[in-house]
Design an enzyme around this catalytic site. Structure first.
Site, PDB file in Angstrom:
ATOM      1  N   GLY A 279       0.837  -1.209   0.000  1.00 45.12           N
ATOM      2  CA  GLY A 279       0.000   0.000   0.000  1.00 45.12           C
ATOM      3  C   GLY A 279       0.865   1.249   0.000  1.00 45.12           C
ATOM      4  O   GLY A 279       0.965   1.938   1.016  1.00 45.12           O
ATOM      5  N   LEU A 280       1.515   1.524  -1.146  1.00 41.33           N
ATOM      6  CA  LEU A 280       2.385   2.712  -1.206  1.00 41.33           C
ATOM      7  C   LEU A 280       1.562   3.946  -1.588  1.00 41.33           C
ATOM      8  O   LEU A 280       1.762   4.551  -2.633  1.00 41.33           O
ATOM      9  CB  LEU A 280       3.541   2.486  -2.197  1.00 41.33           C
ATOM     10  CG  LEU A 280       4.663   3.530  -2.107  1.00 41.33           C
ATOM     11  CD1 LEU A 280       5.411   3.437  -0.786  1.00 41.33           C
ATOM     12  CD2 LEU A 280       5.644   3.396  -3.269  1.00 41.33           C
ATOM     13  N   GLY A 281       0.633   4.284  -0.694  1.00 38.40           N
ATOM     14  CA  GLY A 281      -0.131   5.518  -0.866  1.00 38.40           C
ATOM     15  C   GLY A 281       0.391   6.543   0.122  1.00 38.40           C
ATOM     16  O   GLY A 281       1.590   6.541   0.449  1.00 38.40           O
ATOM     17  N   ALA A 282      -0.500   7.405   0.632  1.00 38.67           N
ATOM     18  CA  ALA A 282      -0.062   8.500   1.503  1.00 38.67           C
ATOM     19  C   ALA A 282       0.668   7.990   2.755  1.00 38.67           C
ATOM     20  O   ALA A 282       1.793   8.395   3.038  1.00 38.67           O
ATOM     21  CB  ALA A 282      -1.277   9.340   1.886  1.00 38.67           C
TER      22      ALA A 282
ATOM     23  N   LYS B  28      -8.648   7.649  18.217  1.00 37.07           N
ATOM     24  CA  LYS B  28      -8.452   7.973  16.794  1.00 37.07           C
ATOM     25  C   LYS B  28      -9.702   7.600  15.990  1.00 37.07           C
ATOM     26  O   LYS B  28     -10.096   8.310  15.060  1.00 37.07           O
ATOM     27  CB  LYS B  28      -7.211   7.234  16.274  1.00 37.07           C
ATOM     28  CG  LYS B  28      -6.866   7.524  14.822  1.00 37.07           C
ATOM     29  CD  LYS B  28      -6.427   8.955  14.607  1.00 37.07           C
ATOM     30  CE  LYS B  28      -6.570   9.463  13.195  1.00 37.07           C
ATOM     31  NZ  LYS B  28      -5.974   8.721  12.135  1.00 37.07           N
TER      32      LYS B  28
ATOM     33  N   GLU C 171     -13.847   3.998   3.374  1.00 37.26           N
ATOM     34  CA  GLU C 171     -13.697   3.087   4.520  1.00 37.26           C
ATOM     35  C   GLU C 171     -14.884   3.189   5.480  1.00 37.26           C
ATOM     36  O   GLU C 171     -14.787   2.749   6.621  1.00 37.26           O
ATOM     37  CB  GLU C 171     -12.402   3.422   5.260  1.00 37.26           C
ATOM     38  CG  GLU C 171     -11.165   3.202   4.412  1.00 37.26           C
ATOM     39  CD  GLU C 171      -9.882   3.394   5.185  1.00 37.26           C
ATOM     40  OE1 GLU C 171      -9.125   2.437   5.381  1.00 37.26           O
ATOM     41  OE2 GLU C 171      -9.616   4.532   5.596  1.00 37.26           O
TER      42      GLU C 171
HETATM   43  N1  LIG Z   1      -4.220   9.891   4.516  1.00 35.17           N
HETATM   44  C1  LIG Z   1      -4.315  10.223   5.811  1.00 35.17           C
HETATM   45  O1  LIG Z   1      -4.215  11.402   6.191  1.00 35.17           O
HETATM   46  C2  LIG Z   1      -4.498   9.152   6.828  1.00 35.17           C
HETATM   47  C3  LIG Z   1      -4.830   7.858   6.479  1.00 35.17           C
HETATM   48  N2  LIG Z   1      -4.950   6.912   7.471  1.00 35.17           N
HETATM   49  C4  LIG Z   1      -5.341   5.546   7.165  1.00 35.17           C
HETATM   50  O2  LIG Z   1      -4.232   4.877   6.591  1.00 35.17           O
HETATM   51  C5  LIG Z   1      -4.701   3.878   5.657  1.00 35.17           C
HETATM   52  C6  LIG Z   1      -4.095   4.167   4.291  1.00 35.17           C
HETATM   53  O3  LIG Z   1      -4.608   5.417   3.871  1.00 35.17           O
HETATM   54  P1  LIG Z   1      -3.936   6.295   2.719  1.00 35.17           P
HETATM   55  O4  LIG Z   1      -2.470   6.121   2.753  1.00 35.17           O
HETATM   56  O5  LIG Z   1      -4.526   7.647   2.814  1.00 35.17           O
HETATM   57  O6  LIG Z   1      -4.527   5.533   1.440  1.00 35.17           O
HETATM   58  P2  LIG Z   1      -4.088   5.614  -0.091  1.00 35.17           P
HETATM   59  O7  LIG Z   1      -5.294   5.334  -0.899  1.00 35.17           O
HETATM   60  O8  LIG Z   1      -3.301   6.867  -0.326  1.00 35.17           O
HETATM   61  O9  LIG Z   1      -3.081   4.396  -0.205  1.00 35.17           O
HETATM   62  C7  LIG Z   1      -3.493   3.067  -0.298  1.00 35.17           C
HETATM   63  C8  LIG Z   1      -2.511   2.375  -1.189  1.00 35.17           C
HETATM   64  O10 LIG Z   1      -2.822   0.986  -1.210  1.00 35.17           O
HETATM   65  C9  LIG Z   1      -2.579   0.523  -2.514  1.00 35.17           C
HETATM   66  N3  LIG Z   1      -3.303  -0.725  -2.800  1.00 35.17           N
HETATM   67  C10 LIG Z   1      -4.635  -0.921  -2.852  1.00 35.17           C
HETATM   68  N4  LIG Z   1      -4.907  -2.195  -3.192  1.00 35.17           N
HETATM   69  C11 LIG Z   1      -3.715  -2.795  -3.371  1.00 35.17           C
HETATM   70  C12 LIG Z   1      -3.330  -4.105  -3.756  1.00 35.17           C
HETATM   71  N5  LIG Z   1      -4.246  -5.039  -4.069  1.00 35.17           N
HETATM   72  N6  LIG Z   1      -2.019  -4.403  -3.823  1.00 35.17           N
HETATM   73  C13 LIG Z   1      -1.078  -3.456  -3.560  1.00 35.17           C
HETATM   74  N7  LIG Z   1      -1.374  -2.184  -3.202  1.00 35.17           N
HETATM   75  C14 LIG Z   1      -2.679  -1.869  -3.116  1.00 35.17           C
HETATM   76  C15 LIG Z   1      -3.097   1.635  -3.404  1.00 35.17           C
HETATM   77  O11 LIG Z   1      -2.524   1.480  -4.685  1.00 35.17           O
HETATM   78  P3  LIG Z   1      -3.339   1.805  -6.034  1.00 35.17           P
HETATM   79  O12 LIG Z   1      -2.936   3.202  -6.355  1.00 35.17           O
HETATM   80  O13 LIG Z   1      -2.789   0.794  -6.988  1.00 35.17           O
HETATM   81  O14 LIG Z   1      -4.791   1.655  -5.743  1.00 35.17           O
HETATM   82  C16 LIG Z   1      -2.558   2.852  -2.652  1.00 35.17           C
HETATM   83  O15 LIG Z   1      -1.250   3.166  -3.078  1.00 35.17           O
HETATM   84  C17 LIG Z   1      -6.231   3.971   5.662  1.00 35.17           C
HETATM   85  O16 LIG Z   1      -6.778   3.051   6.561  1.00 35.17           O
HETATM   86  C18 LIG Z   1      -6.480   5.404   6.150  1.00 35.17           C
HETATM   87  O17 LIG Z   1      -7.730   5.557   6.767  1.00 35.17           O
HETATM   88  C19 LIG Z   1      -4.663   7.185   8.769  1.00 35.17           C
HETATM   89  C20 LIG Z   1      -4.311   8.444   9.147  1.00 35.17           C
HETATM   90  C21 LIG Z   1      -4.297   9.551   8.224  1.00 35.17           C
HETATM   91  C1  LIG Z   2      -6.417  12.606  11.182  1.00 32.06           C
HETATM   92  C2  LIG Z   2      -7.251  12.558   9.904  1.00 32.06           C
HETATM   93  C3  LIG Z   2      -8.659  12.946  10.212  1.00 32.06           C
HETATM   94  C4  LIG Z   2      -6.576  13.578   9.056  1.00 32.06           C
HETATM   95  O1  LIG Z   2      -7.334  14.029   8.006  1.00 32.06           O
HETATM   96  C5  LIG Z   2      -7.260  11.185   9.293  1.00 32.06           C
HETATM   97  O2  LIG Z   2      -6.962  10.221   9.950  1.00 32.06           O
HETATM   98  C6  LIG Z   2      -7.759  10.914   7.918  1.00 32.06           C
HETATM   99  O3  LIG Z   2      -7.813  11.817   7.097  1.00 32.06           O
HETATM  100  O4  LIG Z   2      -8.092   9.744   7.665  1.00 32.06           O
END
Ligand SMILES: NC(=O)C1=CN([C@@H]2O[C@H](COP(=O)(O)OP(=O)(O)OC[C@H]3O[C@@H](n4cnc5c(N)ncnc54)[C@H](OP(=O)(O)O)[C@@H]3O)[C@@H](O)[C@H]2O)C=CC1
Ligand SMILES: CC(C)(CO)C(=O)C(=O)O
Length: 376
Positions: free
Chosen positions: A13-16, A224, A328
């Protein structure tokens, strides 16, 4: 295949959140970070178009510096031919977890340390029920609770908008007996590679990581969770940046939190009774459950963490509704509805919030396909 002799951490999961962790792990620890992409197409795009480089811009620092790191190795299900996975961080969205793990399950065993760094509740239960069904071979499961805020910029560049922290703990084998001693937690600090890497001094100072007993983490997780149960759906439904809610949201946040707490108190009874049952018990930490997890305090905390610390953030759920991805919501407000059904309690407010988020996403999808009727 990874040939490095350094410890290796795979990130699914190389997202945020995955990128924030990857960049700081590479900046501050001596570790090889290997992202696992969903397909070879995505992998090749990362390697060829983006030169295997990820970048995080620290929006809260002077001059907003951009930290870039080139990764030595990255994989997808088609290319993965390494040995067993030792350390795995999961930062997919909650509802993507089981599907994302599927291609890598044969590389995961009892020696794998797997940490879920996700919002919401219910993923470990789902994994035990549907994915890791054999207790002989299931991985060492940990939970991370992350309050950093970040969102996608472009390509593999992400904006780190809010400096939060990361709490980690080992998940209990038996959820009905979740209380751990301080000695249980300190054993992992001495012996577990993933815990040691995530609490390595310079990384922990930058990422604000703390390792703890499960009951301490659970209090942080429910805290959280309440932040997410308010900020994520409300920013999505009314379509705003977190900070815009700071002054006018007390009423809606009170309604959501009050109902969530009524359900959580029943579902997580051992936590809410911890202060009574473990009062002054040697070897067990003080966890101020009741003074933190009450409506009045949590409304203030949701506004502080959600709308002030993360004021420039666009919540992860709003991002999903804008980019027409699933949300989610079923693991956040929807999880309260599920628990309420199980315990025969009322969760009409959370059910309505869940339904409005689904409506917001459906409407955004419809406008994309059929145009926006408001501009006619
Ligand atoms: N963003 C935020 O501010 C915050 C987020 N969180 C939590 O952290 C978690 C991640 O969130 P966030 O980083 O924002 O999410 P993102 O959508 O930015 O990242 C998720 C990543 O997972 C990858 N992914 C999805 N399916 C697969 C798969 N089958 N195989 C490999 N990779 C996959 C996606 O890739 P692809 O591009 O290919 O779909 C994407 O890069 C969530 O539970 C969120 O609620 C917690 C605190 C703050
Ligand atoms: C802390 C917060 C609310 C930051 O936006 C978060 O966890 C999210 O966006 O999923």
């Amino acid at each position: 295949m990874t040939t490095s002799t350094k410890p290796v951490i795979h990130i699914l999961g190389l997202g945020a959140m995955g990128a924030l962790l990857a960049v700081d792990l590479l900046r501050f620890t001596n570790v090889t970070v290997v992202p696992l992409f969903r397909s070879q197409d995505r992998l090749l795009r990362f390697q060829n178009e983006f030169n295997s480089t990820i970048a995080v811009r620290k929006l809260f620092e002077n001059d907003q510096p951009l930290h870039s790191c080139k990764l030595e190795c990255s994989e997808s299900p088609e290319t993965f031919a390494g040995g067993m996975i030792k350390n795995l961080i999961i930062t997919t969205k909650t509802y993507q977890t089981a599907e994302a793990l599927k291609p890598y399950l044969r590389f995961i065993d009892h020696n794998t340390n797997l940490i879920l760094v996700q919002n919401g509740l219910g993923v470990p239960e789902m994994l035990k029920e549907k994915v890791f069904t054999d207790p002989e071979t299931d991985p060492q499961l940990f939970q991370g609770v992350i309050s950093h805020g970040a969102f996608h910029d472009q390509g593999f560049t992400f904006n780190h908008a809010g400096l939060g922290d990361l709490k980690i703990a080992r998940l209990p084998h038996d959820p009905n007996d979740p209380i751990q001693s301080e000695e249980d937690a300190s054993r992992d600090r001495k012996q577990n590679e993933l815990v040691q890497l995530l609490t390595e001094v310079t990384f922990a100072a930058s990422f604000q990581t703390t390792q703890m007993t499960y009951q301490e983490l659970l209090m942080g997780q429910l805290y959280k969770f309440l932040v997410n149960a308010c900020i994520n759906p409300v920013t999505s439904i009314v379509d705003c940046i977190n900070g815009e809610l700071a002054d006018d949201s007390t009423e809606i946040f009170t309604l959501i939190i009050d109902e969530c707490l009524q359900v959580l108190k029943v579902a997580y009874k051992p936590l809410f009774e911890y202060e009574t049952n473990y009062h002054n018990t040697k070897g067990y930490p003080i966890v101020p459950v009741l003074s933190v997890l009450n409506t009045e305090n949590m409304v203030k905390e949701v506004i502080r963490l959600g709308c002030i610390v993360n004021r420039h953030n666009s919540s992860s759920m709003r991002q999903d509704t804008l980019y027409l991805r699933d949300t989610e919501i079923d693991y956040i407000n929807g999880y309260i509805v599920k628990l309420a059904n199980k315990y025969k309690l009322n969760a009409k407010i959370n059910e309505t919030v869940q339904s409005l988020v689904k409506l917001r996403l459906a409407l955004n999808k419809k406008r994309k396909l059929q145009g926006d009727m408001r501009s006619n």
